[in-house]
Design an enzyme around this catalytic site. Sequence first.
Site, PDB file in Angstrom:
ATOM      1  N   GLU A  30      -5.282 -25.682  28.441  1.00  0.00           N
ATOM      2  CA  GLU A  30      -5.942 -25.106  27.246  1.00  0.00           C
ATOM      3  C   GLU A  30      -4.825 -24.486  26.215  1.00  0.00           C
ATOM      4  O   GLU A  30      -5.186 -24.457  25.028  1.00  0.00           O
ATOM      5  CB  GLU A  30      -6.857 -24.222  27.767  1.00  0.00           C
ATOM      6  CG  GLU A  30      -8.138 -24.841  28.821  1.00  0.00           C
ATOM      7  CD  GLU A  30      -7.467 -24.145  30.256  1.00  0.00           C
ATOM      8  OE1 GLU A  30      -8.323 -23.819  31.029  1.00  0.00           O
ATOM      9  OE2 GLU A  30      -6.455 -24.358  30.617  1.00  0.00           O
ATOM     10  N   GLU A  80      -9.650 -11.753  40.521  1.00  0.00           N
ATOM     11  CA  GLU A  80      -8.655 -12.646  40.761  1.00  0.00           C
ATOM     12  C   GLU A  80      -7.821 -12.509  42.012  1.00  0.00           C
ATOM     13  O   GLU A  80      -6.997 -13.263  42.741  1.00  0.00           O
ATOM     14  CB  GLU A  80      -7.895 -13.268  39.636  1.00  0.00           C
ATOM     15  CG  GLU A  80      -7.339 -14.387  39.789  1.00  0.00           C
ATOM     16  CD  GLU A  80      -6.561 -15.012  38.320  1.00  0.00           C
ATOM     17  OE1 GLU A  80      -7.137 -15.889  37.659  1.00  0.00           O
ATOM     18  OE2 GLU A  80      -5.535 -14.467  37.925  1.00  0.00           O
ATOM     19  N   LYS A 125       3.845 -19.344  30.940  1.00  0.00           N
ATOM     20  CA  LYS A 125       4.903 -19.472  31.964  1.00  0.00           C
ATOM     21  C   LYS A 125       5.664 -20.929  31.876  1.00  0.00           C
ATOM     22  O   LYS A 125       6.814 -20.944  31.819  1.00  0.00           O
ATOM     23  CB  LYS A 125       4.807 -19.001  33.144  1.00  0.00           C
ATOM     24  CG  LYS A 125       5.984 -18.928  33.971  1.00  0.00           C
ATOM     25  CD  LYS A 125       5.666 -18.341  35.433  1.00  0.00           C
ATOM     26  CE  LYS A 125       5.183 -16.762  35.409  1.00  0.00           C
ATOM     27  NZ  LYS A 125       4.998 -16.158  36.675  1.00  0.00           N
ATOM     28  N   LYS A 146      -9.180 -26.545  38.172  1.00  0.00           N
ATOM     29  CA  LYS A 146      -8.521 -27.205  37.165  1.00  0.00           C
ATOM     30  C   LYS A 146      -7.939 -28.625  37.476  1.00  0.00           C
ATOM     31  O   LYS A 146      -7.817 -29.468  36.604  1.00  0.00           O
ATOM     32  CB  LYS A 146      -7.142 -26.424  37.119  1.00  0.00           C
ATOM     33  CG  LYS A 146      -7.556 -24.972  36.326  1.00  0.00           C
ATOM     34  CD  LYS A 146      -6.321 -24.138  36.613  1.00  0.00           C
ATOM     35  CE  LYS A 146      -4.980 -24.447  36.311  1.00  0.00           C
ATOM     36  NZ  LYS A 146      -4.004 -23.278  36.403  1.00  0.00           N
ATOM     37  N   HIS A 174     -28.179   1.023  27.145  1.00  0.00           N
ATOM     38  CA  HIS A 174     -29.238   0.357  26.683  1.00  0.00           C
ATOM     39  C   HIS A 174     -29.403  -1.213  27.004  1.00  0.00           C
ATOM     40  O   HIS A 174     -29.982  -2.016  26.379  1.00  0.00           O
ATOM     41  CB  HIS A 174     -29.248   0.391  25.006  1.00  0.00           C
ATOM     42  CG  HIS A 174     -29.438   1.877  24.347  1.00  0.00           C
ATOM     43  ND1 HIS A 174     -30.651   2.633  24.480  1.00  0.00           N
ATOM     44  CD2 HIS A 174     -28.391   2.715  24.436  1.00  0.00           C
ATOM     45  CE1 HIS A 174     -30.377   3.724  24.163  1.00  0.00           C
ATOM     46  NE2 HIS A 174     -29.192   4.071  24.077  1.00  0.00           N
ATOM     47  N   GLY A 183       0.463 -13.438  36.179  1.00  0.00           N
ATOM     48  CA  GLY A 183      -0.356 -13.351  35.064  1.00  0.00           C
ATOM     49  C   GLY A 183      -1.157 -12.183  34.814  1.00  0.00           C
ATOM     50  O   GLY A 183      -0.902 -11.890  33.462  1.00  0.00           O
ATOM     51  N   ARG A 184      -1.991 -11.983  35.741  1.00  0.00           N
ATOM     52  CA  ARG A 184      -3.108 -10.913  35.278  1.00  0.00           C
ATOM     53  C   ARG A 184      -2.175  -9.672  35.431  1.00  0.00           C
ATOM     54  O   ARG A 184      -2.983  -8.653  34.775  1.00  0.00           O
ATOM     55  CB  ARG A 184      -4.105 -10.915  36.488  1.00  0.00           C
ATOM     56  CG  ARG A 184      -3.675 -10.666  37.893  1.00  0.00           C
ATOM     57  CD  ARG A 184      -4.846 -11.213  38.681  1.00  0.00           C
ATOM     58  NE  ARG A 184      -4.375 -11.321  40.038  1.00  0.00           N
ATOM     59  CZ  ARG A 184      -3.978 -12.261  40.826  1.00  0.00           C
ATOM     60  NH1 ARG A 184      -3.730 -13.429  39.908  1.00  0.00           N
ATOM     61  NH2 ARG A 184      -3.517 -12.399  41.888  1.00  0.00           N
TER      62      ARG A 184
END
Length: 573
Positions: free
Chosen positions: A230, A378, A224, A534, A409, A291-292
Amino acid sequence: MKIHELPQFTALQTAAATFKSDEKLHLRNLCSDASRCAGLVASHSTENPDSKIILDYSRQQVTGETMEILFDLADKVGFTAKRDKMRSGVKINTTEGRSVLHHALRMPKGYDYSAIAVDAAEGKTTVDDVHSVRDKIEAFSNKVRNGEFVGATGKKLKNFICVGIGGSQLGPEFVNEALKADKAAASASEGRNLRFLANVDPVDFELCTRDLDPEETLVVVISKTFTTAETMLNARTAKKWIVDGLAVKGVSDASVVTSKHVIAVSTAIDSCVAFGIDEANIFGFWNWVGGRFSVCSAVGVVPLSLQYSYDVMSSFLDGAHNIDEHFFTAPLRENIPVILGLLGVWNSTFLGYETRALLPYSQALKRLPAHIQQVDMESNGKRVDIEGNPLPFQAGEINFGEPGTNGQHSFYQLMHQGRVVPADFIGFMESQAPISLEGEPVSNHDELMSNFFAQPDALAYGKTLNDVEQEGVPEELRQHKVFAGNRPSSSILMTRLDAFAIGQMLAIYEHRTAVQGFIWGLNSFDQWGVELGKSLAKQVRTQLSSSRKSGAQVQGFNSSTSAMLEAYLSHGK
C-alpha cells in the site's frame, strides 16, 4: 510455571467469582470506603513540581487484597526480570530474534545506557546511533523550515505528506493532532501543513493532495523495507503527482524533482536510491523498533519536526523518557503502567470483560484511542504463549474510544445500561485553549471536566429502582431508568497537555501493553496475524491484473470469493 498453574491465578479466579456474586462488593459500596479509595491512587511527578500525573483506580472492582494478589502474580511470573531484560536489550522478541528497545529512542544524549545494557559496548553504540539520526533530523528539518533546503523551483517547502501505514501513520497522526492546539507547537507550525496518506484507496490521495501545491510539497515515504504494497503504491502515486505538477512549471527532469521533493525513512537504502531519493535524505532506524512503537524514531520525528520543529519533538521525547524511567525503576505499587496493566489482566482474564474504552476528555487526543488500539491489539491479540503453547484463556481486549464529551452521545449508552466496558478517563487541569464567557457559571474547560468527574461515578454507582421511585418516575418507565452501575473505570488526571505530556501519555500506554504481555507470558512484540491476509491479497492482486489486462478467467479461489471477484470485474470501472 505457567500463569494458569499458579495458586495466585486460582485465587484471582475465586476473587472474581465473589465480585460477581457479592452485593457488598458493588462499587457503590466499595467507593464509600474512604480508606480503600485513598489506597488505590498512584501519582508521578516530574522535576517540575507544577507537573504531575494522578491515577485513581478506586472505581475498579478491586480491593487492596485483590491488588496484592495481582502484585504477587506479577512476582511469580517473573515480571520484574522480564521488564529488566527488555530494558537491557535482551532479545525478548524470540520469534524474530530481536531486542525491544523503543525506550532507547527517548534516551537523552549522554545517557549511560552502557551501565544497564546486557552488552555495555552495544549500549553505548545504541545511544550514539540514536543521536546520530536525531542530529541528522534536527539539521535537515531546520534547513527545510528556514528555507535553506527548497523545492525544485526554489520555493520554500511548507506542505508535508507522510506516506505510510499502520505504525508509520497512526502514531505520528496521534501526536500531530495532540500538538495542534499547544501554543508553542501551533506557533512553530504556522503556515505549514502535515498530511497523512495511509489508505491505498485513491480517495485518500485525492483528499490529501487536492488543495496542495506540488512546488511547495515534500513527500516523506516511511517503509522499513520499502516493499509495503500500500505504501509503495501511494509513494509512486505521490511521486507522479509531484513530477507532473513540476513539469507544468517547466522542471522536466524527474530525477531532480524527486531528489528535491521526496525523502524517506527506511533501512532499505538501495531501494530508496533506486526510487530517486537522495541518500543524504534517507533517515534510518533499527530492527529493534517495532512499527507500532516507532513514533519516537525517525518514523515520527522526521515529519513532526518538519511541521513543529525539532525542539518541540525533543520535549515530546523527553516526556516519553520520563515515563520510561518511572516504568523501569518505580516500585510496582506506585508504578502507573504496571498498575494499569495488572488491572487490564484482572478485567479481561478474570472478570471476563472483553472490551476496553480509552476516553480522553481532550479534543486534542482524538487520535490517541486509534493509536493505542493498534499498540495493544496488534501486540497482545495472540492465541499462543511465547513458547508456542495455546493459551487456556483469552488474551487481549477489544480497544476503542472517542474524546469526551463526544463519546457520551455515541456509545456511553451501552456502557451505562448494556455491556460492561472497563474504561480509562483522561483529563487535564489546564486547557490548551481556555475560554470563559461572561455570564456563564463555569468556563468551557470546567464544563468539560464536570463530565470527566461525573461519568466514572455514574458508571460505578448507577441508579437503583428505589432511587427511581424516590424521584417520582412513573411506574412504566422505572425499569428503563435503572442503571445497574458496578462498571469499572480508572481516572488519569494530568496538569496540562503539552509536548512533554504527550510523550508521557504515549509511554504509559506502550508500557501498559508490555506489562499485560509479560503477565500473560506471550510475545507482545511480533505480529504474525497480519501476514496471512497480506499474502492472500497478493494472489487477488495477480488475478485482478491478469483479468483487467488480458481477460483471464477468475480461478484459484473458493466459490464465494470467485463470485464476488467476477461481480467486481464485470462492472468494468
